[in-house]
Design a protein around this motif. Structure first.
Motif, mmCIF file in Angstrom:
data_model
loop_
_atom_site.group_PDB
_atom_site.id
_atom_site.type_symbol
_atom_site.label_atom_id
_atom_site.label_comp_id
_atom_site.label_asym_id
_atom_site.label_seq_id
_atom_site.Cartn_x
_atom_site.Cartn_y
_atom_site.Cartn_z
ATOM 1 N N HIS A 154 0.852 -1.192 0.000
ATOM 2 C CA HIS A 154 0.000 0.000 0.000
ATOM 3 C C HIS A 154 0.887 1.241 0.000
ATOM 4 N N SER A 155 0.305 2.359 -0.420
ATOM 5 C CA SER A 155 0.978 3.650 -0.413
ATOM 6 C C SER A 155 -0.072 4.716 -0.130
ATOM 7 N N PHE A 156 0.336 5.982 -0.146
ATOM 8 C CA PHE A 156 -0.654 7.052 -0.081
ATOM 9 C C PHE A 156 -0.159 8.279 -0.823
ATOM 10 N N VAL A 157 -1.112 8.997 -1.362
ATOM 11 C CA VAL A 157 -0.896 10.292 -1.993
ATOM 12 C C VAL A 157 -2.002 11.201 -1.480
ATOM 13 N N ILE A 158 -1.652 12.422 -1.076
ATOM 14 C CA ILE A 158 -2.674 13.398 -0.705
ATOM 15 C C ILE A 158 -2.994 14.173 -1.972
ATOM 16 N N ARG A 159 -4.193 13.930 -2.512
ATOM 17 C CA ARG A 159 -4.583 14.577 -3.764
ATOM 18 C C ARG A 159 -5.851 15.388 -3.575
ATOM 19 N N GLN A 160 -6.156 16.199 -4.557
ATOM 20 C CA GLN A 160 -7.326 17.077 -4.509
ATOM 21 C C GLN A 160 -8.597 16.274 -4.273
ATOM 22 N N GLY A 161 -9.516 16.839 -3.471
ATOM 23 C CA GLY A 161 -10.807 16.211 -3.235
ATOM 24 C C GLY A 161 -11.722 16.430 -4.428
ATOM 25 N N ALA B 245 0.202 14.811 -5.833
ATOM 26 C CA ALA B 245 0.307 15.308 -4.459
ATOM 27 C C ALA B 245 0.116 16.821 -4.416
ATOM 28 N N VAL B 246 -0.797 17.291 -3.567
ATOM 29 C CA VAL B 246 -1.075 18.720 -3.459
ATOM 30 C C VAL B 246 -0.136 19.420 -2.483
ATOM 31 N N PHE B 247 0.559 18.660 -1.650
ATOM 32 C CA PHE B 247 1.534 19.225 -0.728
ATOM 33 C C PHE B 247 2.894 18.601 -1.013
ATOM 34 N N THR B 248 3.954 19.410 -0.929
ATOM 35 C CA THR B 248 5.303 18.870 -1.070
ATOM 36 C C THR B 248 5.485 17.793 -0.005
ATOM 37 N N SER B 249 5.969 16.654 -0.391
ATOM 38 C CA SER B 249 6.157 15.487 0.490
ATOM 39 C C SER B 249 4.837 14.871 0.932
ATOM 40 N N GLY B 250 3.754 15.126 0.229
ATOM 41 C CA GLY B 250 2.447 14.583 0.594
ATOM 42 C C GLY B 250 2.170 13.228 -0.018
ATOM 43 N N TYR B 251 3.164 12.348 0.023
ATOM 44 C CA TYR B 251 2.998 10.993 -0.502
ATOM 45 C C TYR B 251 4.103 10.091 0.046
ATOM 46 N N ALA B 252 3.862 8.787 0.000
ATOM 47 C CA ALA B 252 4.880 7.814 0.410
ATOM 48 C C ALA B 252 4.467 6.434 -0.076
ATOM 49 N N PRO B 253 5.421 5.609 -0.441
ATOM 50 C CA PRO B 253 6.850 5.862 -0.596
ATOM 51 C C PRO B 253 7.119 6.627 -1.892
ATOM 52 N N ALA B 254 8.409 6.792 -2.237
ATOM 53 C CA ALA B 254 8.765 7.544 -3.441
ATOM 54 C C ALA B 254 8.124 6.921 -4.689
ATOM 55 N N LYS B 255 8.081 5.602 -4.744
ATOM 56 C CA LYS B 255 7.422 4.903 -5.855
ATOM 57 C C LYS B 255 6.049 4.454 -5.353
ATOM 58 N N VAL B 256 5.080 5.387 -5.397
ATOM 59 C CA VAL B 256 3.773 5.098 -4.810
ATOM 60 C C VAL B 256 3.089 3.912 -5.470
ATOM 61 N N SER C 160 -10.452 20.531 0.789
ATOM 62 C CA SER C 160 -10.828 19.130 0.956
ATOM 63 C C SER C 160 -9.971 18.276 0.030
ATOM 64 N N TYR C 161 -9.345 17.262 0.621
ATOM 65 C CA TYR C 161 -8.413 16.411 -0.099
ATOM 66 C C TYR C 161 -8.731 14.945 0.197
ATOM 67 N N TYR C 162 -7.990 14.057 -0.453
ATOM 68 C CA TYR C 162 -8.092 12.622 -0.183
ATOM 69 C C TYR C 162 -6.718 12.057 0.125
ATOM 70 N N PHE C 163 -6.661 11.102 1.057
ATOM 71 C CA PHE C 163 -5.549 10.169 1.162
ATOM 72 C C PHE C 163 -5.934 9.030 0.226
ATOM 73 N N VAL C 164 -5.142 8.780 -0.806
ATOM 74 C CA VAL C 164 -5.468 7.780 -1.827
ATOM 75 C C VAL C 164 -4.310 6.805 -1.939
#
Length: 158
Positions: free
Chosen positions: A76-83, A95-106, A127-131
């Protein structure tokens, strides 16, 4: 004095409340983001939520540490993206925020049992999503909401 009923009451009350997956300390927020927590949505979930049915709220301007753990049986991974509309995929460029994802290869995710951590500044209200960025997971419903709020003074999870 009978200590058994007092002890039993304390134990029962203590088990009634699970630890919150979000903590606020001044302008710092820590989110414990857990992928694959339980069997909700076939394991395609974050903190037991799927398809946007759970929400983390953080104050605008907070420095947010996301402690990400994979408790599932697949990567699993996550990216914070637009809602907005339900997400069907996500990669690091979303990603809407710098460093708003993990790992580097999501798209590869982190293995079951692994952990990683990122820090970002909640610099844009909205409003955003953890995806989950592992192919097929977002389309399968592995996303929950993140609200960056001008009105919030402490973080919450509902």
């Amino acid at each position: 004095m009978n200590f058994i009923p007092i002890l039993l009451t304390a134990v029962l009350l203590g088990t009634a409340h699970a630890a919150s997956p979000v903590q606020t300390k001044g302008s710092a927020v820590t989110i414990d983001l857990i992928a694959g927590q339980g069997s909700t949505n076939g394991g395609l979930n974050f903190n037991g939520g799927a398809r946007g049915d759970r929400t983390f709220t953080v104050p605008l301007g907070a420095t947010v540490t996301v402690k990400f753990k994979n408790m599932g049986i697949m990567p699993h991974s996550f990216v914070i993206r637009q809602g907005g509309a339900a997400p069907t995929d996500a990669d690091a460029s979303d990603a809407v925020f710098t460093s708003g994802y993990a790992p580097a290869k999501v798209e590869a995710g982190i293995r079951p049992g692994a952990t990683t951590q990122v820090v970002f500044k909640a610099s844009k209200a909205g409003s955003y999503y953890f995806v989950c960025g592992v192919p097929g997971h977002a389309m399968g419903g592995q996303y929950i909401r993140l609200v960056v709020s001008k009105a919030a003074t402490v973080a919450s999870f509902k």
